[in-house]
Design an enzyme around this catalytic site. Structure first.
Site, PDB file in Angstrom:
ATOM      1  N   ASN B 404     -24.835 -22.948  40.210  1.00 51.54           N
ATOM      2  CA  ASN B 404     -25.172 -21.553  39.991  1.00 51.54           C
ATOM      3  C   ASN B 404     -25.876 -21.356  38.647  1.00 51.54           C
ATOM      4  O   ASN B 404     -27.081 -21.132  38.598  1.00 51.54           O
ATOM      5  CB  ASN B 404     -23.899 -20.701  40.081  1.00 51.54           C
ATOM      6  N   ASP B 405     -25.121 -21.502  37.557  1.00 45.01           N
ATOM      7  CA  ASP B 405     -25.706 -21.203  36.251  1.00 45.01           C
ATOM      8  C   ASP B 405     -26.905 -22.089  35.914  1.00 45.01           C
ATOM      9  O   ASP B 405     -27.840 -21.649  35.248  1.00 45.01           O
ATOM     10  CB  ASP B 405     -24.639 -21.350  35.166  1.00 45.01           C
ATOM     11  N   VAL B 406     -26.895 -23.352  36.405  1.00 43.26           N
ATOM     12  CA  VAL B 406     -27.973 -24.277  36.042  1.00 43.26           C
ATOM     13  C   VAL B 406     -29.279 -23.975  36.765  1.00 43.26           C
ATOM     14  O   VAL B 406     -30.296 -24.602  36.500  1.00 43.26           O
ATOM     15  CB  VAL B 406     -27.576 -25.748  36.278  1.00 43.26           C
ATOM     16  N   ALA B 445     -20.084 -19.201  34.220  1.00 35.74           N
ATOM     17  CA  ALA B 445     -20.340 -18.391  33.043  1.00 35.74           C
ATOM     18  C   ALA B 445     -20.061 -16.921  33.311  1.00 35.74           C
ATOM     19  O   ALA B 445     -20.107 -16.094  32.417  1.00 35.74           O
ATOM     20  CB  ALA B 445     -21.783 -18.571  32.583  1.00 35.74           C
TER      21      ALA B 445
END
Lengths: 102, 478
Positions: B404-406, B445
């Site tokens: 997700n965050d990456v 995050a």
């Protein structure tokens, strides 16, 4: 101040080792690819298990009738071994997986 | 026997440690390097047991206990290391690190206990020759105690966080000031024990021990789970330092070199990891992450498009190039093997398949590589971020699984986002993006991902393992 200077002077050799080791540590892993970060962290983790040497020395010096020292010494040798053996074994397991694909 | 034998052994062990670390940074030689270091350690341990010159004759009972502890630790360590799932690796490293820290702290406690007993028995004869030596010894003891304890309690908290038992960062009001205050008190108290001139007492040592344990807990508690790898790496170098102080205490070169090597290599590794996340270390420790994150970053709106398994299968089957972006969600669902099968079948159909690995994919840098290697994915198929990013533009389908965050474009275009500036995989440049996720919930995050609202993106909801298994069946049927 004088005490500190005395201490530094008496341990000059150790301080040289210390400073050189800092540079060696930085140099040695300077170019590690990120693929190997996890095994490297785990391997380094096993190496600081060298603290077990201290635990063994403490155990050798402990008087058998000093229950506190003996008990804590036993625990610390156990924990140190766990750190060393577990650390190296788990690193090996990880690296084995990289190897067989080659 | 000549007492220098032990020194030679320690010299040998120190060399194996350096060599081992060096080889660990090369994929071809890493395994051998690890074994070299392990061999050096074994020699150092047995050398110490049999050759170390002690103050007095060692009682047989002490030897029995040493060997019992060694045997017990070996068995428990081996069994744990063999049984642990690869996804749980970061937790295990954390717990082993804590054990090392505890070992260092205990040594210090016993050493003080020992010194006090000696002074009681024979106050004049047993004192070290000079005031400098005395101060130095106590300094090394106190430093080992404080650093080891912080490392121990911090590692335990990090372990619990990674395990998910403690998954929310807990922040006491003004925790930064509070933590700094505790640190200053610890320093002041240690300085007072060292230089105050009063007689050494176990009470002080236990008090310092307790304070350091509390500090370790308070230090790690406010830090979010996503930052745990950095914290573990930092605590790893702390334990190294604690071991090095043990080296000063016993004038033992191998403890000093081993400890300092890990201390400095660990610090560098910590910095490298922070760089991969594009965040200064202070930011991790003093925590800006996720604190105001979700509230401050801008609202994302738009429509979510779902895709059926059969459509996804068709789309992938007729692509010429597919890049898979694996995230921790993949590992949690234990879907590494399924994805490898998926890769095989696509390769059979003439599709070019690659894996794009973000430096912090998984729970530790390089963790994802280990997980995929475990399920026999070829090493050459794993592409690092820098080399794969330009390739997205000519990629037909990107399959994002549990990441997700990456892949969150906010890192590029939303300065208010907490992850702004973090290097990401530019999957949005591809022609189609299929995102497999369990639900629309935010990533580690805790922030929204506008990629999911991109017109080129389709969502494939479901647990990674079952969704991929269905996808695999559809592909086989085509």
């Amino acid at each position: 101040m004088n005490q500190i200077l005395d201490f530094l002077g008496e341990n000059m050799e150790m301080i040289y080792i210390l400073i050189l080791s800092i540079f060696v540590g930085v140099e040695v892993i300077g170019h590690v690819p990120s693929v190997l970060h996890t095994p490297l962290m785990s391997g380094a983790n096993a190496i600081h298990g060298v603290v077990i040497i201290g635990a063994i020395i403490v155990m050798q010096n402990a008087e058998p009738d000093n229950v506190t020292a003996i008990t804590l010494g036993f625990v610390s040798v156990f924990l140190g071994t766990l750190n060393v053996v577990g650390g190296f074994a788990v690193t090996d397991r990880m690296l084995e997986m990289f190897k067989k694909k080659k | 026997m000549n007492p220098y034998w032990l020194d030679i052994i320690y010299l040998f062990s120190s060399v194996t440690f350096i060599l081992g670390l060096k080889m660990l940074s090369n994929p071809e030689k890493a395994r051998k390097g690890n074994l070299y270091a392990a061999f050096g350690m074994t020699v150092a341990i047995f050398g110490t047991i049999f050759l170390h010159e002690t103050e007095h004759e060692v009682q047989p009972v002490n030897y029995i206990l040493i060997f019992a502890a060694l045997a017990l630790g070996t068995v428990v360590g081996l069994v744990t290391a063999k049984k642990v799932q690869m996804t749980r690796m970061p937790e295990l490293v954390s717990i082993f690190n804590g054990m090392g820290g505890a070992c260092a702290a205990l040594i210090s406690i016993i050493e003080v206990n020992h010194m006090i007993e000696q002074m009681d028995n024979d106050p004049i004869a047993q004192l070290p020759e000079t005031a400098g030596a005395m101060t130095g010894t106590i300094l090394a003891i106190l430093a080992g105690l404080v650093i080891g304890s912080v490392s121990f309690s911090g590692s335990i908290i990090a372990f619990l966080k990674l395990k998910g038992t403690l998954n929310k960062p807990i922040r006491l009001p003004k925790y930064n000031i509070l933590n700094t205050a505790i640190m200053i008190i610890i320093f002041a108290f240690a300085a007072w024990i060292l230089l105050g001139g009063q007689e050494l007492s176990m009470v002080y040592i236990y008090a310092l021990f307790a304070m350091a344990l509390i500090y370790g807990v308070m230090f790690v508690l406010p830090i979010g789970g996503a930052d745990m790898p950095v914290v573990i790496s930092l605590l790893n170098s702390f334990t190294g330092l604690a071991a090095a102080f043990g080296g000063f205490l016993y004038d033992n070169q191998v403890m000093l070199t081993g400890g300092i090597l890990v201390g400095s290599a660990g610090t560098l590794l910590t910095i490298v990891m922070c760089k991969a996340m594009n965040r200064p270390l202070s930011n991790v420790i003093f925590g800006a992450f996720g604190e105001s994150g979700s509230a401050a970053s801008r609202e994302v709106s738009g429509n979510i498009k779902e895709i059926s398994v059969s459509d996804a299968a068709v789309l992938m089957n007729y692509s010429s190039k597919v890049i898979i972006v694996p995230g921790y969600g993949l590992a949690v669902a234990q879907a590494q093997h399924v994805i490898h099968e998926l890769e095989n079948i696509m390769v059979d159909r003439g599709v070019e398949v690659k894996y794009a690995i973000h430096p912090v994919a998984g729970r530790m840098p390089g963790h994802m590589n280990v997980l995929l290697a475990e399920s026999n994915v070829a090493y050459e198929k794993l592409a690092e971020m820098e080399e794969v990013n330009p390739e997205f533009a000519n990629t037909d389908v990107v399959l994002v699984v549990g990441a997700n965050d990456v892949v969150n474009p906010a890192a590029h275009n939303d300065p208010s986002s907490p992850i702004f500036g973090m290097p990401i995989l530019d999957v949005e440049n591809a022609k189609h993006i299929i995102v497999n996720k369990r639900s629309m919930s935010a990533g580690y995050a805790g922030i929204e991902n506008e990629l999911f609202y991109n017109p080129k993106t389709s969502m494939l909801f479901g647990d990674a393992k079952s969704a991929l298994t269905k996808l695999l069946e559809e592909l086989k049927a085509l």
